[in-house]
Design a protein around this motif. Structure first.
Motif, PDB file in Angstrom:
ATOM      1  N   CYS A  86       0.830  -1.209   0.000  1.00  9.59           N
ATOM      2  CA  CYS A  86       0.000   0.000   0.000  1.00  9.59           C
ATOM      3  C   CYS A  86       0.864   1.258   0.000  1.00  9.59           C
ATOM      4  CB  CYS A  86      -0.922   0.006   1.211  1.00  9.59           C
ATOM      5  SG  CYS A  86      -2.137  -1.327   1.241  1.00  9.59           S
ATOM      6  N   ILE A  87       1.900   1.260   0.831  1.00  8.42           N
ATOM      7  CA  ILE A  87       2.802   2.408   0.872  1.00  8.42           C
ATOM      8  C   ILE A  87       3.510   2.562  -0.466  1.00  8.42           C
ATOM      9  CG2 ILE A  87       4.805   3.416   2.021  1.00  8.42           C
ATOM     10  CD1 ILE A  87       4.048   1.791   4.517  1.00  8.42           C
ATOM     11  N   ALA A  88       3.945   1.448  -1.037  1.00  9.22           N
ATOM     12  CA  ALA A  88       4.664   1.495  -2.316  1.00  9.22           C
ATOM     13  C   ALA A  88       3.791   2.069  -3.417  1.00  9.22           C
ATOM     14  CB  ALA A  88       5.144   0.092  -2.692  1.00  9.22           C
ATOM     15  N   ARG A  89       2.531   1.691  -3.452  1.00 12.92           N
ATOM     16  CA  ARG A  89       1.643   2.217  -4.490  1.00 12.92           C
ATOM     17  C   ARG A  89       1.436   3.716  -4.316  1.00 12.92           C
ATOM     18  NH1 ARG A  89      -4.601   0.494  -5.743  1.00 12.92           N
ATOM     19  NH2 ARG A  89      -4.953   1.790  -3.920  1.00 12.92           N
ATOM     20  N   GLN A  90       1.353   4.151  -3.064  1.00 13.96           N
ATOM     21  CA  GLN A  90       1.200   5.583  -2.795  1.00 13.96           C
ATOM     22  C   GLN A  90       2.440   6.354  -3.241  1.00 13.96           C
ATOM     23  OE1 GLN A  90      -0.116   6.309   1.193  1.00 13.96           O
ATOM     24  NE2 GLN A  90       0.076   8.520   1.050  1.00 13.96           N
ATOM     25  N   ILE A  91       3.620   5.824  -2.942  1.00 11.88           N
ATOM     26  CA  ILE A  91       4.868   6.464  -3.366  1.00 11.88           C
ATOM     27  C   ILE A  91       4.954   6.487  -4.890  1.00 11.88           C
ATOM     28  CG2 ILE A  91       7.382   6.189  -3.402  1.00 11.88           C
ATOM     29  CD1 ILE A  91       7.143   5.063  -0.546  1.00 11.88           C
ATOM     30  N   PHE A  92       4.602   5.398  -5.521  1.00 12.73           N
ATOM     31  CA  PHE A  92       4.651   5.238  -6.972  1.00 12.73           C
ATOM     32  C   PHE A  92       3.807   6.288  -7.697  1.00 12.73           C
ATOM     33  CE2 PHE A  92       2.117   3.013 -10.357  1.00 12.73           C
ATOM     34  CZ  PHE A  92       3.078   2.998 -11.352  1.00 12.73           C
ATOM     35  N   SER A  93       2.692   6.698  -7.098  1.00 12.68           N
ATOM     36  CA  SER A  93       1.747   7.570  -7.802  1.00 12.68           C
ATOM     37  C   SER A  93       1.629   8.955  -7.169  1.00 12.68           C
ATOM     38  CB  SER A  93       0.369   6.905  -7.845  1.00 12.68           C
ATOM     39  OG  SER A  93      -0.123   6.658  -6.531  1.00 12.68           O
ATOM     40  N   SER A  94       2.636   9.390  -6.411  1.00 17.65           N
ATOM     41  CA  SER A  94       2.576  10.686  -5.742  1.00 17.65           C
ATOM     42  C   SER A  94       3.744  11.576  -6.155  1.00 17.65           C
ATOM     43  CB  SER A  94       2.591  10.520  -4.216  1.00 17.65           C
ATOM     44  OG  SER A  94       1.461   9.814  -3.765  1.00 17.65           O
ATOM     45  N   ALA A  95       3.482  12.874  -6.144  1.00 14.20           N
ATOM     46  CA  ALA A  95       4.507  13.883  -6.412  1.00 14.20           C
ATOM     47  C   ALA A  95       4.046  15.179  -5.774  1.00 14.20           C
ATOM     48  CB  ALA A  95       4.732  14.069  -7.907  1.00 14.20           C
TER      49      ALA A  95
ATOM     50  N   GLU B 134       6.487  -3.098 -14.244  1.00 18.31           N
ATOM     51  CA  GLU B 134       5.412  -3.984 -14.668  1.00 18.31           C
ATOM     52  C   GLU B 134       4.075  -3.282 -14.874  1.00 18.31           C
ATOM     53  OE1 GLU B 134       5.217  -7.141 -11.817  1.00 18.31           O
ATOM     54  OE2 GLU B 134       7.358  -7.622 -11.979  1.00 18.31           O
ATOM     55  N   ASP B 135       3.779  -2.249 -14.095  1.00 17.17           N
ATOM     56  CA  ASP B 135       2.443  -1.651 -14.126  1.00 17.17           C
ATOM     57  C   ASP B 135       2.381  -0.277 -14.789  1.00 17.17           C
ATOM     58  OD1 ASP B 135       1.582  -3.877 -12.746  1.00 17.17           O
ATOM     59  OD2 ASP B 135       1.685  -2.928 -10.788  1.00 17.17           O
TER      60      ASP B 135
ATOM     61  N   ARG C 222       9.862  -0.387  -7.634  1.00 20.14           N
ATOM     62  CA  ARG C 222      10.485  -0.713  -8.925  1.00 20.14           C
ATOM     63  C   ARG C 222       9.637  -1.703  -9.712  1.00 20.14           C
ATOM     64  NH1 ARG C 222      16.761  -0.792  -6.827  1.00 20.14           N
ATOM     65  NH2 ARG C 222      17.189   1.398  -7.283  1.00 20.14           N
ATOM     66  N   ARG C 223       8.995  -2.641  -9.014  1.00 19.68           N
ATOM     67  CA  ARG C 223       8.089  -3.561  -9.717  1.00 19.68           C
ATOM     68  C   ARG C 223       6.917  -2.801 -10.315  1.00 19.68           C
ATOM     69  NH1 ARG C 223       9.279  -7.186  -5.475  1.00 19.68           N
ATOM     70  NH2 ARG C 223       7.447  -6.510  -4.308  1.00 19.68           N
TER      71      ARG C 223
ATOM     72  N   PRO D 230       8.918  14.013  -7.483  1.00 21.72           N
ATOM     73  CA  PRO D 230       8.234  12.728  -7.343  1.00 21.72           C
ATOM     74  C   PRO D 230       8.578  12.053  -6.023  1.00 21.72           C
ATOM     75  CG  PRO D 230       9.288  12.918  -9.505  1.00 21.72           C
ATOM     76  CD  PRO D 230       9.786  14.060  -8.667  1.00 21.72           C
ATOM     77  N   ASN D 231       7.597  11.375  -5.450  1.00 24.16           N
ATOM     78  CA  ASN D 231       7.806  10.651  -4.202  1.00 24.16           C
ATOM     79  C   ASN D 231       8.819   9.519  -4.389  1.00 24.16           C
ATOM     80  OD1 ASN D 231       5.381   9.470  -1.698  1.00 24.16           O
ATOM     81  ND2 ASN D 231       7.536   9.928  -1.529  1.00 24.16           N
ATOM     82  N   ARG D 232       8.808   8.903  -5.562  1.00 24.30           N
ATOM     83  CA  ARG D 232       9.748   7.801  -5.829  1.00 24.30           C
ATOM     84  C   ARG D 232      11.190   8.303  -5.781  1.00 24.30           C
ATOM     85  NH1 ARG D 232       8.047   6.430 -12.015  1.00 24.30           N
ATOM     86  NH2 ARG D 232       5.998   6.474 -11.034  1.00 24.30           N
ATOM     87  N   GLU D 233      11.418   9.546  -6.199  1.00 27.82           N
ATOM     88  CA  GLU D 233      12.758  10.122  -6.143  1.00 27.82           C
ATOM     89  C   GLU D 233      13.267  10.169  -4.706  1.00 27.82           C
ATOM     90  OE1 GLU D 233      14.231  13.926  -8.370  1.00 27.82           O
ATOM     91  OE2 GLU D 233      13.485  14.535  -6.401  1.00 27.82           O
TER      92      GLU D 233
END
Length: 318
Positions: free
Chosen positions: A208-217, A259-260, A254-255, A222-225
């Motif tokens: 859940c946290i990873a998906r939030q990081i993946f789609s936030s800025a 992948e998505d 990273r997945r 970017p949150n992923r940065e």
């Protein structure tokens, strides 16, 4: 070679030519995506951006000032365990690698002012109490000159205003220096407690946290940065140190990216293109202007995350 963004006139000409040929209208969103959006948005986004020059010069350059003030007994030390590890935007006269005992670093704090926005918050780190004899958090301590500490603390109070409070504890150098007598350094650090409004509550599962990081800025990027910068800094400054929570999040994000992200972006853009073609006035000129605005928004900072978030929400609602 990077793709050249189309001009409004090119977008208009394409729409008029498509209509003139009598092609099936249900194919138009796909054709517009393929011809104007796909190549530009196919470029890979940043997966690790911590400054190698900063990290490589860590031990060689102790201060970020050309003529730093001389140390005094009135100086203070600030401990950074998140973005302060690689982004010290304040003057310091010394910095050291090390750790604090008895805490766990977790991405349990919402970010609405740096790596997210109020309607789409990101995730950043805070510290939770851990085992005083087992748990340690690695980071960087910065020595702030007495003459500069007032301005620096005011700056950090503002920078960490979204739920963080000051506390004081002991910092241990890593690796231990022979010149030191082994005594820990008293440091100030900022911790977001569970009582603050931006604490993420019980949504703690890594996916859940990873998906939030993946789609936030947010305004800071970017949150992923933020996630990848922290992981890179830990790897370079503290080789061999283990942070399972951080490692699991990096692997999960990273997945998502590998992948998505491609099909999520395509689905999101096809949806937005269809809306742009249908709403408002039906003229080709109006449609071309709406499509151009969509293309520009998609390429602005945070545009990719805006598309990803919207598509993930639609999939959840379906």
């Amino acid at each position: 070679m990077e793709a050249t963004p189309p001009t409004p006139s090119q977008m208009l000409a394409y729409l008029e030519e498509f209509r003139r040929t009598g092609a099936a209208s249900d194919q138009l969103p796909n054709d517009i995506y393929r011809n104007f959006f796909a190549e530009i948005l196919a470029k890979k986004t940043l997966t690790s951006a911590a400054s190698n020059s900063l990290l490589e010069s860590f031990d060689a350059v102790a201060s970020n000032q050309e003529v730093p003030p001389s140390p005094t007994d009135e100086d203070v030390w600030i401990f950074g365990y998140g973005s302060l590890v690689w982004k010290a935007d304040f003057p310091y006269i010394d910095r050291r690698r090390g750790f604090v005992w008895g805490f766990k670093r977790r991405f349990y704090q919402h970010s609405i002012d740096h790596r997210g926005i109020p309607e789409r918050p990101g995730r950043v780190v805070t510290l939770l109490p851990g085992d005083p004899s087992q748990d340690r958090v690695y980071g960087v301590a910065y020595r702030i000159a007495a003459s500069q500490k007032g301005a620096v603390l005011d700056h950090l109070d503002y920078r960490e205003k979204n739920g963080y409070e000051r506390c004081s504890l002991h910092f241990h150098e890593y690796p231990k220096t022979s010149s030191a007598d082994g005594e820990p350094i008293q440091v100030i650090m900022y911790v977001a407690t569970q009582a603050n409004d931006s604490y993420a509550g019980d949504v703690w599962q890594v996916p859940c946290i990873a998906r939030q990081i993946f789609s936030s800025a947010g305004p800071s990027g970017p949150n992923r940065e933020y996630l990848f910068n922290l992981a890179t800094a830990m790897e370079k400054l503290f080789p061999g140190a283990v942070d399972d929570h951080l490692g699991e999040l990096v692997a999960s994000v990273r997945r998502f990216i590998d992948e998505d992200e491609p099909h999520l972006l395509e689905g999101a853009l096809l949806q937005e293109i269809s809306v742009a073609l249908q709403e408002g006035e039906p003229s080709h000129q109006d449609q071309a202007e709406r499509l151009q605005k969509l293309l520009e928004r998609s390429q602005q900072p945070g545009g990719r995350e805006w598309l990803l978030h919207g598509q993930l929400m639609r999939k959840n609602e379906a």
